[in-house]
Structure formats: structure tokens, C-alpha cells
Design an enzyme around this catalytic site. Sequence first.
Site, mmCIF file in Angstrom:
data_model
loop_
_atom_site.group_PDB
_atom_site.id
_atom_site.type_symbol
_atom_site.label_atom_id
_atom_site.label_comp_id
_atom_site.label_asym_id
_atom_site.label_seq_id
_atom_site.Cartn_x
_atom_site.Cartn_y
_atom_site.Cartn_z
ATOM 1 N N LYS A 1 -13.172 19.196 -29.209
ATOM 2 C CA LYS A 1 -12.404 19.413 -27.980
ATOM 3 C C LYS A 1 -11.211 20.325 -28.283
ATOM 4 C CE LYS A 1 -9.077 17.137 -25.035
ATOM 5 N NZ LYS A 1 -7.731 17.251 -25.339
ATOM 6 N N LYS B 1 -4.130 21.159 -28.647
ATOM 7 C CA LYS B 1 -2.986 21.639 -29.423
ATOM 8 C C LYS B 1 -2.922 20.933 -30.767
ATOM 9 C CE LYS B 1 -0.668 21.663 -25.182
ATOM 10 N NZ LYS B 1 -0.101 20.567 -24.402
ATOM 11 N N LYS C 1 -4.398 6.602 -32.926
ATOM 12 C CA LYS C 1 -3.339 6.788 -33.926
ATOM 13 C C LYS C 1 -3.268 5.587 -34.865
ATOM 14 C CE LYS C 1 -0.675 10.586 -32.578
ATOM 15 N NZ LYS C 1 -0.499 10.914 -31.182
HETATM 16 P P1 ADP Z 1 -3.701 18.849 -25.703
HETATM 17 O O1 ADP Z 1 -4.914 18.006 -26.008
HETATM 18 O O2 ADP Z 1 -3.910 20.261 -26.097
HETATM 19 O O3 ADP Z 1 -2.419 18.264 -26.264
HETATM 20 P P2 ADP Z 1 -2.749 17.848 -23.215
HETATM 21 O O4 ADP Z 1 -3.065 16.447 -23.651
HETATM 22 O O5 ADP Z 1 -1.323 18.249 -23.107
HETATM 23 O O6 ADP Z 1 -3.548 18.869 -24.129
HETATM 24 O O7 ADP Z 1 -3.478 18.077 -21.814
HETATM 25 C C1 ADP Z 1 -2.938 18.685 -20.675
HETATM 26 C C2 ADP Z 1 -4.009 18.742 -19.600
HETATM 27 O O8 ADP Z 1 -5.063 19.629 -19.990
HETATM 28 C C3 ADP Z 1 -4.680 17.387 -19.337
HETATM 29 O O9 ADP Z 1 -4.982 17.255 -17.974
HETATM 30 C C4 ADP Z 1 -5.931 17.464 -20.167
HETATM 31 O O10 ADP Z 1 -6.948 16.613 -19.699
HETATM 32 C C5 ADP Z 1 -6.306 18.923 -20.044
HETATM 33 N N1 ADP Z 1 -7.033 19.368 -21.244
HETATM 34 C C6 ADP Z 1 -6.540 19.457 -22.494
HETATM 35 N N2 ADP Z 1 -7.473 19.913 -23.358
HETATM 36 C C7 ADP Z 1 -8.606 20.089 -22.627
HETATM 37 C C8 ADP Z 1 -9.923 20.554 -22.938
HETATM 38 N N3 ADP Z 1 -10.255 20.909 -24.160
HETATM 39 N N4 ADP Z 1 -10.824 20.611 -21.945
HETATM 40 C C9 ADP Z 1 -10.484 20.261 -20.679
HETATM 41 N N5 ADP Z 1 -9.261 19.831 -20.318
HETATM 42 C C10 ADP Z 1 -8.320 19.735 -21.273
#
Ligand code: ADP
Length: 320
Positions: A189, A192, A110
Site C-alpha cells: 500500500k 508515507k 504498532k
Molecule cells: P499515509 O498512509 O501515507 O500516512 P494517511 O494515513 O495520512 O496516509 O491517509 C490520508 C488519506 O489518504 C486517508 O483517507 C487514507 O485512507 C488515504 N490513503 C492513504 N494511502 C492510500 C492508498 N495507498 N490508497 C488509497 N487511499 C490512501
Amino acid sequence: MRILSGIQPSGALHLGNYFGMMRPAIELQEKGEAFYFIADYHSMTSLFDPAERRRNTLDVALDFLACGLDPKRAVFFKQSDVPEVCELTWMLGTLTPMGLLERCTSYKDKTAKGIPVNHGLFAYPVLMAADILIYDSNIVPVGQDQKQHVEVTRDIAIKFNEQYGQTFVIPEPQIRGETAKVPGVDGEKMSKSYGNTIEIFGDEKTLRKKVMAIKMDSRTPAEPKPDADQNLAIQLLKVIDPGVGQEWEDRLRAGGPGYGDLKKKLFESYWESFAAARQKRAELLANLDYVNGILAAGAAKARTKAAEVLKRARVASGLE
Ligand code: ADP
Ligand code: TRP
């Protein structure tokens, strides 16, 4: 053995969340005492709309239960129902070097982009360490992107134990190789915050459109594709259904099937694989008292454990 993980209520959950974190967590609930929580304190670092936070929190509860979290086996609760974790965050923060947090990618990325960060975001890994340590957690199933945070947790716990005597269990991250990083519809990747997600639960038409819009190259169907394993639809299909994914990869390699048919297959596999969960979710949505009861019972259990570990830390550090 205690297994612990959390997920932020920061938006609709997607296939990355499901395959990277939720499914492994659900499988692990058979193997020990699992504690899973909705990280609503963490969501405050990036989400500032109260109604949205409430809605997302309920959505995460419904999604997780619909996908198979079993409240008879796992303790399921809302992070902020255990405010003890904030006291422990303070205690751990006093032993956390600034440099350790400055190296954390969530903060570093960030600032590198010139986005102003708040103190909460900077201190985010310390709250996460408190989440993990306050329940004597042994194993933390997360996606690849959270590995660094679990390593920070270990560093902080070791430091505390050295400074004040043996207090905390040193946790281990558990990351599933094959689904550690699920790609989104743009090949980055799935996240959200990148707007490239396939939601676990959502509107059929919208999701079909999203899947059918995945970009492919311009080669003709007949052309053999030796690089079929690099194809994004193949990669996603392999995550959802490894057998079918491999079969289509082989067919593409040989040449023949068109990309339209491949994407149709991808959508169908995805849609079918969550059919039972979709049904379950609708039932839960019609029975919110039951869902809220699960979270309340989970919070009571989690709080008892948290109070015990916090007391240990207070005594060790001379607060008591
Ligand atoms: P985002 O990146 O969508 O905001 P979060 O950071 O809230 O997702 O992640 C919640 C959980 O899901 C974490 O354990 C994270 O490592 C896993 N996760 C999020 N996106 C992925 C992905 N593309 N592949 C594998 N695991 C993921
Ligand atoms: N930071 C995690 C994420 O964004 C969520 C989280 C908060 C968590 N506290 C945790 C995960 C403790 C595992 C353990 O995905």
C-alpha cells in the site's frame, strides 16, 4: 448533507492520498456542504518536530487547494483552530470501551511490532470520532484504511445517543472501490510511512527515477503476459488514466512492448495529469496571505457549527 474528511500533515502527499481521499472529496464538494480539514492534532501522535509540522500543514493546504479544493464551496480549515473538538473527545472517551480501541489496527500493528505507543495514538480514533460528530457529518470520504475508524465513530455515537438521548448524526464512510488502496512503488500500500510513495508534487528528476526503478520480472518484451493486470506499472497507470492503462494492459497481454516503455508512459501520464495543479500550486505559493485567509475563514465557519453541536452534547450529558 454534510461531507467531512481530514488529512494529517505528516509528510508530502502522494498518489494514494490523492486518488483514495482527495479526489473523491473534491468531487463531493459539489454534492453538499463539505468540511475538509488538516488534522494537525492527529499528527502530534507521530511527529514531534514543530517546524516540520508547520511546514507540512502549509504544504497540505497548498496541495489540496492546487488539486481543486474550492474554498467557495468547501469549508477548509486547520483542526486545531477548533479546540472544541478536544472537549468532545473527552466526553466521547468516557463512553468508549477499551476493547474497541485495542482492536484498532493503528494501535494493534504498532504494539505487535513492539513499538511503544503513546496515549494519544491509542485515543486517536476517539479524536477522529469527535472530528466527525462535532460537525453533524453524514458522509466521510476516506481510503480503505480509515474505514475502521469511521465504524468506531458510529459505535461511539450510537452509544452516546442511547445513554444521553438523540444527540449525534450517525455518519457513513464512503470508499471508492477502484482506488481504495493505491499500491506504492514496491507493491505494498502506498504510504508515507513505508517510503514507497509517488508524491503529487515533487522534483521531476527524482520522481522519474523512482518510477523507472519499479521492479519488473525478467520476461522478454515479445512474450505474451496473461497476468498483465498484476503488473504494478499497469495497476498504477490504470489508477492515473484508466483508458491508457487498459490499452497497455491489452498490449502487454498480447506481448510486444518493453517494460522500460511502459514505465516511461506511466511517468508521463502521471506528470502530465498534474501539470495544471503544479501551475496552480506555484501561484498559491506566491500568495500565502490568500491561503492563510482561506484557512482563517474556514476555521470561523467550522467553529460556529462545532460550538452548536458541542452545546447539544453538553446539555444532553448534564454538563449544562
Ligand atoms: P499515509 O498512509 O501515507 O500516512 P494517511 O494515513 O495520512 O496516509 O491517509 C490520508 C488519506 O489518504 C486517508 O483517507 C487514507 O485512507 C488515504 N490513503 C492513504 N494511502 C492510500 C492508498 N495507498 N490508497 C488509497 N487511499 C490512501
Ligand atoms: N485519521 C485520518 C488519516 O490518517 C485523518 C483524519 C482525522 C480524518 N480525523 C478525521 C479523516 C476525520 C476523516 C474524518 O487519514
